[in-house]
Design a protein around this motif. Structure first.
Motif, mmCIF file in Angstrom:
data_model
loop_
_atom_site.group_PDB
_atom_site.id
_atom_site.type_symbol
_atom_site.label_atom_id
_atom_site.label_comp_id
_atom_site.label_asym_id
_atom_site.label_seq_id
_atom_site.Cartn_x
_atom_site.Cartn_y
_atom_site.Cartn_z
ATOM 1 N N ALA A 556 0.765 -1.194 0.069
ATOM 2 C CA ALA A 556 -0.028 -0.250 0.049
ATOM 3 C C ALA A 556 0.933 1.177 -0.061
ATOM 4 C CB ALA A 556 -0.908 -0.012 1.106
ATOM 5 N N ASP A 557 1.853 1.121 0.782
ATOM 6 C CA ASP A 557 2.858 2.352 0.833
ATOM 7 C C ASP A 557 3.451 2.337 -0.388
ATOM 8 O OD1 ASP A 557 4.450 4.354 2.755
ATOM 9 O OD2 ASP A 557 5.988 3.174 1.778
ATOM 10 N N PHE A 558 4.084 1.646 -1.238
ATOM 11 C CA PHE A 558 4.735 1.585 -2.566
ATOM 12 C C PHE A 558 3.446 2.250 -3.512
ATOM 13 C CE2 PHE A 558 4.950 0.020 -6.712
ATOM 14 C CZ PHE A 558 6.101 0.423 -6.951
ATOM 15 N N TYR A 559 2.413 1.783 -3.303
ATOM 16 C CA TYR A 559 1.489 2.197 -4.477
ATOM 17 C C TYR A 559 0.924 3.678 -4.396
ATOM 18 C CZ TYR A 559 -2.920 2.664 -6.912
ATOM 19 O OH TYR A 559 -3.617 3.130 -8.204
ATOM 20 N N TRP A 560 0.884 4.277 -3.235
ATOM 21 C CA TRP A 560 0.620 5.517 -3.062
ATOM 22 C C TRP A 560 1.536 6.568 -3.384
ATOM 23 C CZ3 TRP A 560 1.831 9.587 0.057
ATOM 24 C CH2 TRP A 560 2.706 9.604 1.182
ATOM 25 N N ARG A 561 2.771 6.111 -3.141
ATOM 26 C CA ARG A 561 4.208 6.793 -3.286
ATOM 27 C C ARG A 561 4.553 6.730 -4.880
ATOM 28 N NH1 ARG A 561 6.490 8.680 1.590
ATOM 29 N NH2 ARG A 561 5.617 7.591 3.243
ATOM 30 N N ARG A 562 4.263 5.498 -5.438
ATOM 31 C CA ARG A 562 5.070 5.262 -6.489
ATOM 32 C C ARG A 562 4.209 5.123 -7.760
ATOM 33 N NH1 ARG A 562 10.631 4.440 -6.043
ATOM 34 N NH2 ARG A 562 10.747 4.742 -8.639
ATOM 35 N N VAL A 563 2.965 4.699 -7.599
ATOM 36 C CA VAL A 563 2.015 4.342 -8.667
ATOM 37 C C VAL A 563 1.032 5.573 -8.708
ATOM 38 C CG1 VAL A 563 0.340 2.628 -9.716
ATOM 39 C CG2 VAL A 563 2.289 2.077 -8.378
ATOM 40 N N LEU A 564 0.357 5.933 -7.561
ATOM 41 C CA LEU A 564 -0.685 6.819 -7.651
ATOM 42 C C LEU A 564 -0.261 8.221 -8.269
ATOM 43 C CD1 LEU A 564 -3.657 7.704 -6.756
ATOM 44 C CD2 LEU A 564 -2.585 8.345 -4.394
ATOM 45 N N PRO A 565 0.925 8.607 -8.186
ATOM 46 C CA PRO A 565 1.238 9.907 -8.907
ATOM 47 C C PRO A 565 0.781 9.876 -10.321
ATOM 48 C CG PRO A 565 3.037 9.443 -7.270
ATOM 49 C CD PRO A 565 2.042 8.099 -7.436
ATOM 50 N N ARG A 566 0.922 8.715 -10.900
ATOM 51 C CA ARG A 566 0.466 8.701 -12.390
ATOM 52 C C ARG A 566 -0.759 9.497 -12.813
ATOM 53 N NH1 ARG A 566 1.106 2.327 -14.104
ATOM 54 N NH2 ARG A 566 3.117 1.782 -13.469
ATOM 55 N N ALA A 567 -1.381 9.357 -11.551
ATOM 56 C CA ALA A 567 -2.879 10.069 -11.736
ATOM 57 C C ALA A 567 -2.548 11.579 -12.021
ATOM 58 C CB ALA A 567 -3.508 9.931 -10.672
ATOM 59 N N SER A 568 -1.652 12.475 -11.718
ATOM 60 C CA SER A 568 -1.326 13.649 -12.104
ATOM 61 C C SER A 568 -0.996 13.921 -13.408
ATOM 62 C CB SER A 568 -0.107 14.047 -11.129
ATOM 63 O OG SER A 568 -0.585 14.125 -9.840
ATOM 64 N N ALA A 569 -0.475 12.885 -13.952
ATOM 65 C CA ALA A 569 -0.270 13.143 -15.415
ATOM 66 C C ALA A 569 -1.343 12.904 -16.321
ATOM 67 C CB ALA A 569 0.987 12.016 -15.874
ATOM 68 N N HIS A 570 -2.447 12.064 -15.865
ATOM 69 C CA HIS A 570 -3.693 11.849 -16.590
ATOM 70 C C HIS A 570 -4.552 13.194 -16.547
ATOM 71 C CE1 HIS A 570 -3.122 7.865 -18.147
ATOM 72 N NE2 HIS A 570 -2.657 7.315 -16.858
ATOM 73 N N ARG A 571 -4.342 13.745 -15.269
ATOM 74 C CA ARG A 571 -5.069 15.039 -14.909
ATOM 75 C C ARG A 571 -4.535 16.182 -15.834
ATOM 76 N NH1 ARG A 571 -4.559 19.528 -11.818
ATOM 77 N NH2 ARG A 571 -6.767 19.990 -11.000
ATOM 78 N N GLU A 572 -3.338 16.419 -15.977
ATOM 79 C CA GLU A 572 -2.901 17.400 -16.857
ATOM 80 C C GLU A 572 -2.850 17.032 -18.270
ATOM 81 O OE1 GLU A 572 -1.256 20.138 -15.510
ATOM 82 O OE2 GLU A 572 -1.694 19.319 -13.615
ATOM 83 N N ALA A 573 -2.907 15.936 -18.723
ATOM 84 C CA ALA A 573 -3.108 15.565 -20.076
ATOM 85 C C ALA A 573 -4.709 15.934 -20.345
ATOM 86 C CB ALA A 573 -2.751 13.991 -20.412
#
Length: 591
Positions: A556-573
């Motif tokens: 869970a710690d890995f997911y929110w630190r290293r995978v969840l940030p992908r959401a920011s790129a999709h939002r900006e796009a």
């Protein structure tokens, strides 16, 4: 590559996150924990020992067309007979027609196992279950009494016959015709392509559900009707239909993908005239959920293969010094980049398993909740989630399989290890039952804009409850804050998208793919937080296997630190707007 069902993680999702036993009782089903766990364990044994060993050869041998008859790979017929005899085919079928009536939440794990063990094998039974659903809900009592029993048992299989050479996703272009007969039947004439299991040697009969037009049908999708067209008629005669060709495919080579010719084949109307599309969508929604599970199954198989290889493969030394000084090199699992790939595989796969169970729960409640309002609420929630499950899970299947190839290095690129087969097999899941682009359009146009974001708002509110629960565990407060921020951002982004799409319809297509991905990453974050809360509580109580629950917290710690940030790129796009996509004339795309 040896597949073993991830029973421990499945039990965690079932019992500790979603209380599958209480869920079954709420639906009025007499299924206790021991019975459910017994189903899980026996399915794990069957898929590992009977189905998984067929997967490699099914890819090598494929299906063969001899005249108009199709032979499936060696071992498929015998395994399918065991599948039917052991009751797996009838697992989800209606009890009134010999089925066991198990809920989706209980069956989804079994289906995931089948898809992980051999996607080609599972395709035959998967389409049959969808056909059963459509006939049971929309067929006349005469049709149900005549055909459903043997379809439910698996003695006969079923198909979906939608696509034609000139009509892919655009069903308004269908040309297949249905001519009424004096006895109430219809003669079906036309050609269908990409028909999974259209012809095979597993069963004596195949029941085709075919979309066609009546003579007086209006143009477009409003003029499509649905027909039940059997390969073998009740009097034993072969119907006027045949397999014209087998498709030569990139993957799932053990599944027969057929060109089907209907040359005045006798069929019967399912549902009302010109309402075939709504009848078929009963089948399509189930099929899209099942295709999502296909992506999940592939991901699990790829993760297992990558993990086993990373533990055994010796290459180089750890950056901090030898970890295995008695060996010529350290196992590659000690290297940070290998850990990154494995944890990406693990966090995405296990996160999708949680979301799959949650979605299955909604599908069950939609049809089985005692309270009508609960059924309506579950229907709205399932409608929102289905395009996300289909689109995101299949993208995950392809990504996790690709990471598996990368973990193996050059060995992943050759056939010996089986990883490249998973990557080829998974690719179709992003295409059939509506491409992932179509799923994204459905999410934005029909679901988000359809209710003005109300259901998205309700889902955010529900997930926010886990943020509050996490606040009581100091180790989860940072993650809870990050998830809370994303949930509010998701709600606001939905509002922004609705306003943009109302101003310019092109925005619907421009934002849709990125919004689906954004939504999925945030959904998984909410579920990983829920899993972390449960793991933390168990560790505090000292009542469970500490290594398992520590791994949950760390993933869970890995997911929110290293995978969840992908959401920011999709939002900006997606906030980049439609103009940058549509401004260039089509003629200027040339080199």
């Amino acid at each position: 590559m040896n597949y073993q069902a991830p029973l421990r993680d499945m039990r965690f999702v079932w019992h500790e996150m979603f209380d599958v036993t209480g869920h079954c009782q709420h639906l009025g089903l007499d299924l206790d924990r021991d019975t459910l766990d017994g189903i899980l364990e026996e399915a794990g044994r069957f898929t590992a020992e009977v189905i998984a060993p067929l997967n490699r050869n099914s890819d090598e041998q494929g299906c063969q067309l001899l005249g108009t008859e199709v032979s499936t790979p060696d071992g498929f017929r015998e395994a399918y007979r065991q599948y039917v005899d052991n009751g797996w085919a009838s697992m989800t079928g209606p009890m009134a027609y010999g089925g066991q009536g198990l809920p989706q939440m209980a069956s989804a794990c079994v289906h995931e196992m089948l898809m992980a063990a051999s996607l080609s094998f599972r395709i035959y039974s998967g389409l049959t279950e969808g056909a059963v659903l459509a006939v049971h809900r929309h067929g006349s009592e005469a049709l149900r009494q005549t055909w459903l029993g043997k379809m439910v048992s698996g003695e006969w299989t079923g198909t979906m016959c939608l696509t034609e050479p000139q009509a892919g996703t655009d069903l308004a272009l269908l040309r297949t015709r249905a001519q009424p007969q004096a006895d109430g039947s219809y003669l079906i004439t036309g050609n269908k392509i990409f028909i999974s299991g259209g012809e095979q040697d597993l069963t004596d009969n195949t029941i085709h559900l075919v979309l066609a037009r009546l003579p007086d049908a209006p143009a477009g999708v409003k003029g499509i009707s649905l027909f039940l067209v059997p390969k073998i008629l009740t009097d034993g005669r072969r119907n006027e239909l045949s397999c014209g060709a087998l498709e030569h495919k990139m993957g799932i080579k053990g599944a027969s993908t057929c060109v089907m010719n209907f040359d005045g084949a006798q069929g019967w109307l399912v549902g009302e005239p010109n309402q075939g599309l709504s009848c078929m969508f009963t089948m399509m929604n189930d099929a899209r959920f099942q295709v999502g599970l296909q992506g999940l199954g592939i991901a699990e198989a790829a993760f297992q293969g990558g993990l086993a290889y990373a533990r055994e493969r010796l290459q180089s030394r750890s950056l901090t010094g030898a970890v295995a000084p008695d060996k010529v090199a350290d196992p590659i699992i000690v290297h940070p980049d290998v850990r990154r790939m494995l944890l990406t595989q693990k966090s995405l796969t296990e996160g999708c398993r949680m979301l799959g169970a949650y979605t299955a729960r909604q599908l069950d409640l939609e049809h089985g909740a005692p309270d009508p309002e609960d059924r309506r609420a579950a229907m709205r929630r399932a409608a929102l989630l289905i395009p996300i499950v289909k689109g995101f899970f299949t993208d995950v299947g392809q990504e996790v399989a690709s990471l598996g190839v990368q973990l193996y290095g050059g060995h992943g690129y050759i056939r010996e290890w089986g990883m490249e087969q998973l990557m080829r097999d998974s690719r179709i899941t992003q295409l059939y039952e509506g491409t992932n682009g179509i799923q994204a359009l459905d999410l934005v146009r029909r679901k988000l804009m359809g209710d003005g974001g109300a259901e998205l708002h309700a889902l955010v509110e529900e997930l926010s409850q886990h943020v509050e629960a996490a606040g009581h565990q100091p180790r989860l407060q940072e993650m809870a804050g990050a998830v809370s921020q994303r949930l509010e951002e998701w709600r606001a982004l939905g509002k922004t998208i609705i306003e943009a799409c109302q101003r310019d319809p092109q925005e619907i297509g421009a934002v849709s793919v990125d919004f689906l991905a954004y939504s999925a990453y945030v959904l998984l974050a909410g579920l990983w937080l829920q899993a972390a809360v449960r793991a933390g509580e168990t560790l505090t109580d000292g009542t469970g296997e500490s290594a398992f629950y520590q791994a949950k917290l760390q993933t869970a710690d890995f997911y929110w630190r290293r995978v969840l940030p992908r959401a920011s790129a999709h939002r900006e796009a997606l906030l980049g707007g439609a103009n940058c996509l549509m401004a260039m004339p089509a003629s200027d795309f040339s080199c």
